[in-house]
Write a protein that holds these residues in place. Structure first.
Motif, short mmCIF file in Angstrom:
data_model
loop_
_atom_site.label_atom_id
_atom_site.label_comp_id
_atom_site.label_asym_id
_atom_site.label_seq_id
_atom_site.Cartn_x
_atom_site.Cartn_y
_atom_site.Cartn_z
N ALA A 1 7.71 21.86 -18.98
CA ALA A 1 8.54 22.77 -18.17
C ALA A 1 9.80 22.10 -17.64
O ALA A 1 10.59 22.74 -16.95
CB ALA A 1 7.72 23.32 -17.01
N GLY A 2 10.00 20.82 -17.94
CA GLY A 2 11.22 20.14 -17.50
C GLY A 2 11.20 19.65 -16.07
O GLY A 2 12.25 19.37 -15.50
N HIS A 3 10.01 19.54 -15.46
CA HIS A 3 9.94 19.02 -14.09
C HIS A 3 10.12 17.50 -14.07
O HIS A 3 9.64 16.79 -14.95
CB HIS A 3 8.58 19.34 -13.45
N VAL A 4 10.82 17.04 -13.06
CA VAL A 4 10.79 15.63 -12.67
C VAL A 4 10.28 15.60 -11.24
O VAL A 4 10.86 16.26 -10.37
CB VAL A 4 12.17 14.96 -12.78
N SER A 5 9.19 14.89 -11.01
CA SER A 5 8.55 14.88 -9.69
C SER A 5 8.58 13.49 -9.09
O SER A 5 8.65 12.48 -9.81
CB SER A 5 7.08 15.33 -9.81
N ILE A 6 8.51 13.44 -7.78
CA ILE A 6 8.25 12.20 -7.07
C ILE A 6 6.83 12.26 -6.55
O ILE A 6 6.47 13.16 -5.78
CB ILE A 6 9.23 11.99 -5.90
N LEU A 7 6.01 11.33 -6.99
CA LEU A 7 4.65 11.19 -6.49
C LEU A 7 4.62 10.04 -5.49
O LEU A 7 5.30 9.03 -5.68
CB LEU A 7 3.67 10.91 -7.63
N GLU A 8 3.85 10.21 -4.43
CA GLU A 8 3.76 9.17 -3.41
C GLU A 8 2.31 8.72 -3.25
O GLU A 8 1.39 9.54 -3.23
CB GLU A 8 4.29 9.69 -2.06
N TRP A 9 2.14 7.41 -3.18
CA TRP A 9 0.83 6.82 -2.89
C TRP A 9 0.89 6.12 -1.55
O TRP A 9 1.85 5.38 -1.26
CB TRP A 9 0.43 5.80 -3.95
N ARG A 10 -0.09 6.38 -0.71
CA ARG A 10 -0.30 5.61 0.52
C ARG A 10 -1.76 5.22 0.60
O ARG A 10 -2.65 6.04 0.33
CB ARG A 10 0.09 6.43 1.76
N ASP A 11 -2.00 3.99 1.00
CA ASP A 11 -3.38 3.52 1.09
C ASP A 11 -4.21 4.39 2.03
O ASP A 11 -5.39 4.64 1.78
CB ASP A 11 -3.44 2.06 1.56
N GLU A 12 -3.59 4.85 3.12
CA GLU A 12 -4.35 5.66 4.07
C GLU A 12 -4.71 7.03 3.50
O GLU A 12 -5.67 7.66 3.93
CB GLU A 12 -3.60 5.82 5.40
N TRP A 13 -3.94 7.50 2.51
CA TRP A 13 -4.28 8.74 1.83
C TRP A 13 -5.32 8.51 0.75
O TRP A 13 -6.13 9.38 0.46
CB TRP A 13 -3.05 9.36 1.17
N SER A 14 -5.22 7.36 0.09
CA SER A 14 -6.07 7.00 -1.06
C SER A 14 -5.95 8.03 -2.17
O SER A 14 -6.91 8.35 -2.86
CB SER A 14 -7.54 6.86 -0.63
N GLU A 15 -4.74 8.54 -2.36
CA GLU A 15 -4.48 9.48 -3.43
C GLU A 15 -2.98 9.59 -3.67
O GLU A 15 -2.17 9.21 -2.81
CB GLU A 15 -5.04 10.86 -3.10
N LEU A 16 -2.61 10.11 -4.84
CA LEU A 16 -1.23 10.44 -5.13
C LEU A 16 -0.95 11.87 -4.68
O LEU A 16 -1.79 12.76 -4.85
CB LEU A 16 -0.95 10.33 -6.63
N GLY B 1 0.77 -1.22 0.00
CA GLY B 1 0.00 0.00 0.00
C GLY B 1 0.80 1.27 0.00
O GLY B 1 0.32 2.31 0.43
N HIS B 2 2.06 1.21 -0.52
CA HIS B 2 2.91 2.40 -0.53
C HIS B 2 3.78 2.36 -1.78
O HIS B 2 4.47 1.38 -2.03
CB HIS B 2 3.78 2.44 0.72
N ASP B 3 3.73 3.44 -2.56
CA ASP B 3 4.57 3.55 -3.75
C ASP B 3 5.13 4.94 -3.87
O ASP B 3 4.49 5.93 -3.49
CB ASP B 3 3.75 3.28 -5.03
#
Length: 432
Positions: free
Chosen positions: A379-394, A368-370
């Motif tokens: 625009a040249g962005h590189v982002s880190i997105l995080e998923w947690r089951d308790e958030w239920s969203e990126l 449940g975590h990515d």
């Protein structure tokens, strides 16, 4: 590369199965000569950080990067002319940068690369599909760079004669209406090549030497000539094939079969929310990846112009590999719109909203975590997105902007070069 899992500090907001150290990322760009090494630190005192570690002068605009299983070799496409592919040694898991091994010519500008897994009964091969062709390469036993082109598949009715005709487009423009990827299913020992222009999925088995053996060309679901099938990945057990369409931004699910017709359509889901259905033609479906535990499917789309922001949609996957939907959800013309969650990007994404899921989890933990590395060409962005089951969203938890944020190590550290301003990020992979 095996992950180690020491116990992180109890006070850390992100203390879980992730290894508490720097993780290195390699990304290409669409419009410069550089490859970039990025450093991601999830346990910084003020929250996760992402920095430009160093830049490396490469072969030209680099659209796509593929890694071998050991993650110590990278294979890269370029939009430079003449068409070619390059191989690179990854030094110290990325901390020491990358060093070019060799470059090989190809007949048309490349798109996505794939490296065969060790579970298949032949030596490691690298596959590339782009525009009018697809190729199979062997690797040098000593350097593990490119060695010999073993095969070239030509997706033109006139075959080799048409391929080398002066009227045939062999540039990057042909990627818009040609083959786009070789996607491998190690369970069924198959390869799938989605073809944007033919609106079909080519199905292959493997010959003893790892070259492709044609089984079928399966028309994609939907309106022929309108969908633009772009990218596919198999489910963990090989029973499903997940496909994203470029022109209509749908996620299509196919059931796989051991014999003809090999694929049959099961369900269709929308990557964009229902409120945008009337302007669906203004989006461009991009890439898709499974979560590390196989329970979620992440699918991206881009905006056709700067007026439309891109999206990452998250779908829950059940034990059979199908998307889990609520019983009360209704279909609209055979399409389901419900996703577990949707993340709206900063901007359109330009030519890319590519994603790769963090792979270095302990085998028994991390459910449940990515983390996802997410690229943006506009625009040249590189982002880190995080998923947690308790958030239920990126959630976006860290970001860096290529061509603006200077490298912290390496040659000419602390400087942004004139030729890298306006850099658009293409595709990034996790090295360590």
């Amino acid at each position: 590369m095996a992950a180690t899992c020491p116990v992180p500090p109890a006070s850390s907001l992100l203390a879980d199965s992730f290894t508490p150290r720097l993780h290195y990322i390699l990304t290409g760009t669409f419009n410069t000569l550089f490859l970039y090494l990025l450093a991601f630190f999830p346990y910084s005192p003020n929250g996760p950080t992402l920095t430009v570690h160093r830049r490396v002068r490469g072969e030209g605009p680099h659209q796509f990067v593929a890694l071998n299983e050991e993650r110590d070799r990278a294979y890269v496409t370029t939009w430079a002319q003449p068409p070619s592919l390059s191989s690179w040694e990854v030094l110290e898991g990325g901390r020491g940068g990358v060093r070019k091994i060799n470059t090989v010519p190809i007949s048309a500008t490349g798109s996505y690369l794939t490296v065969s897994p060790s579970s298949l009964p032949f030596p490691t091969r690298v596959y590339q599909a782009g525009g009018p062709v697809a190729q199979t390469f062997s690797l040098s036993p000593s350097s593990r760079g490119f060695d010999t082109q073993l095969q070239e598949v030509i997706y033109l009715d006139g075959g080799e004669k048409e391929l080398w005709d002066e009227k045939t487009d062999r540039t990057r423009v042909a990627l818009r209406y040609g083959s786009h990827a070789v996607d491998i299913d190690p369970v069924r020992a198959r390869a799938y090549v989605p073809h944007v222009g033919r609106d079909s999925i080519f199905v292959y088995s493997f010959n003893e030497d790892g070259t492709l053996n044609h089984l079928a060309e399966v028309p994609t679901h939907g309106k022929q000539g309108h969908e633009g099938v772009r990218h596919s990945i198999p489910s963990r057990d090989g029973g499903r094939l997940y496909v994203v369409t470029e022109h209509t931004s749908y996620l299509d699910i196919y059931t796989t079969h051991s014999s003809a017709p090999y694929l049959s359509h099961t369900a269709r889901y929308s990557v964009i929310p229902p409120s945008l259905n009337s302007i669906r033609h203004l989006y461009r479906g991009d890439t898709l990846r499974l979560s590390h535990d196989g329970r979620r499917l992440y699918v991206t789309t881009r905006g056709k112009t700067g007026a439309q922001r891109g999206w990452v949609s998250v779908f829950e996957v059940d034990e059979k590999g199908d998307v889990r939907v609520r019983e009360e959800e209704e279909k609209e013309e055979g399409v389901r719109y419900e996703a577990l969650s949707r993340f709206e990007a900063r901007n359109s994404g330009g030519k890319a909203h590519a994603i790769e899921v963090f792979p270095f989890h302990c085998s028994s933990t991390g459910q449940g975590h990515d983390y996802l590395v997410f690229t943006d060409d506009e625009a040249g962005h590189v982002s880190i997105l995080e998923w947690r089951d308790e958030w239920s969203e990126l959630r976006e938890v860290a970001v860096v902007q290529l061509g603006v944020d200077a490298p912290v190590e390496g040659e000419r550290k602390g400087q942004v070069l004139e030729e890298e301003r306006g850099t658009g990020a293409s595709h990034a992979v996790w090295l360590s």
